[in-house]
Design a protein around this motif. Structure first.
Motif, mmCIF file in Angstrom:
data_model
loop_
_atom_site.group_PDB
_atom_site.id
_atom_site.type_symbol
_atom_site.label_atom_id
_atom_site.label_comp_id
_atom_site.label_asym_id
_atom_site.label_seq_id
_atom_site.Cartn_x
_atom_site.Cartn_y
_atom_site.Cartn_z
ATOM 1 N N PRO A 157 0.802 -1.229 0.000
ATOM 2 C CA PRO A 157 0.000 0.000 0.000
ATOM 3 C C PRO A 157 0.830 1.272 0.000
ATOM 4 N N GLN A 158 1.956 1.273 0.688
ATOM 5 C CA GLN A 158 2.746 2.495 0.801
ATOM 6 C C GLN A 158 3.521 2.840 -0.467
ATOM 7 N N THR A 159 3.584 1.912 -1.435
ATOM 8 C CA THR A 159 4.324 2.210 -2.663
ATOM 9 C C THR A 159 3.548 3.193 -3.533
ATOM 10 N N ASP B 79 -8.345 5.064 -4.583
ATOM 11 C CA ASP B 79 -9.466 4.684 -3.737
ATOM 12 C C ASP B 79 -9.700 3.180 -3.846
ATOM 13 N N GLU B 80 -10.917 2.746 -3.581
ATOM 14 C CA GLU B 80 -11.200 1.315 -3.475
ATOM 15 C C GLU B 80 -11.073 0.563 -4.794
ATOM 16 N N GLY C 286 -3.223 8.223 -9.455
ATOM 17 C CA GLY C 286 -4.216 7.993 -8.410
ATOM 18 C C GLY C 286 -4.774 9.288 -7.857
ATOM 19 N N ASP C 287 -3.916 10.279 -7.631
ATOM 20 C CA ASP C 287 -4.384 11.582 -7.150
ATOM 21 C C ASP C 287 -5.372 12.196 -8.131
ATOM 22 N N ILE C 288 -5.044 12.119 -9.419
ATOM 23 C CA ILE C 288 -5.916 12.717 -10.432
ATOM 24 C C ILE C 288 -7.227 11.948 -10.541
#
Length: 232
Positions: free
Chosen positions: A71-73, A79-80, A194-196
């Motif tokens: 998860p931290q990579t 999100d899900e 992911g942010d976008i």
């Protein structure tokens, strides 16, 4: 075509090869026997000038099953939609190859292709053997995606720890213009995507997304903030 036959055909086309591995699991799930057989022979590799990657074990983070799925990579930025999957390979565009997790600690046998902008999933093979022959080996020889061929012709081989990304992002109405491609570290590119994607999904219908701004989170990770203007 057996896994042995596919490995024999792949070997001269593969780069960034790792030492042999006895890998049995990924992200805590047992891999299909055909997948384990491949990893015993080709423990992670790239193909077609770095454009396609299959992860192994005991490899650098960008080619390692455990590190890539941690998860931290990069998964923390999504999100899900990333949660149901175990990712075992990718393209240099950030598209992911994955198994879907099932209850009871099992992986479904089908192979999913998740495009890199929103991780939208489609099943592209009924088994790992089918994926090897019809997707990976085929692309190692001659990719069916014209943009991949164009990117290699224009920018040359791409390192396994890098991604190509369109600027502006296709998720924000960018275009597939090969002249608007930049290289980013693979992990950073997945975080940015992911942010976008998360911001686009959370935007109100009347929000106008105007751009992105870099920021650094409390763990020192490079992130993107999507800028928007409400039109109502």
């Amino acid at each position: 075509m057996t896994v042995h036959d596919t490995v024999r055909a792949l070997r001269p086309l593969a780069g960034d090869l790792g030492a042999r591995s006895g890998a049995e699991t990924a992200y805590g799930y047992e891999l299909p026997e055909a997948h384990r057989e491949l990893l015993r022979e080709l423990n992670g590799f790239t193909a077609y000038h770095g454009a396609f990657r299959l992860f192994g074990t005991g490899r650098p983070a960008h080619l390692d099953l455990a590190a890539w799925n941690a998860p931290q990579t990069w998964r923390f930025a999504w999100d899900e939609r990333a949660e149901p999957f175990v990712f075992f390979g990718e393209t240099a565009w950030g598209d992911q190859y994955a198994y879907r997790r099932e209850p009871g600690g099992r992986l479904a046998p089908e192979v999913h292709f998740l495009e890199g902008n929103f991780l939208r999933s489609e099943v592209i093979a009924g088994s790992f053997e089918e994926f090897l022959a019809d997707e990976l080996l085929r692309n190692a020889k001659e990719p069916y995606d014209e943009l991949t061929v164009e990117a290699v012709e224009r920018y040359g081989p791409i390192a396994a720890d890098q991604h190509w990304a369109f600027v502006p992002s296709l998720a924000m109405d960018g275009t597939e213009d090969i002249g608007q491609v930049m290289q980013l570290p693979a992990v950073t590119a997945m975080v940015y995507a992911g942010d976008i994607a998360t911001a686009v999904g959370a935007a109100a219908p009347d929000d106008l997304l105007t751009g992105v701004a870099p920021w650094t989170d409390d763990q020192g990770r490079a992130r993107l903030r999507v800028l928007s203007v409400g039109l109502s």
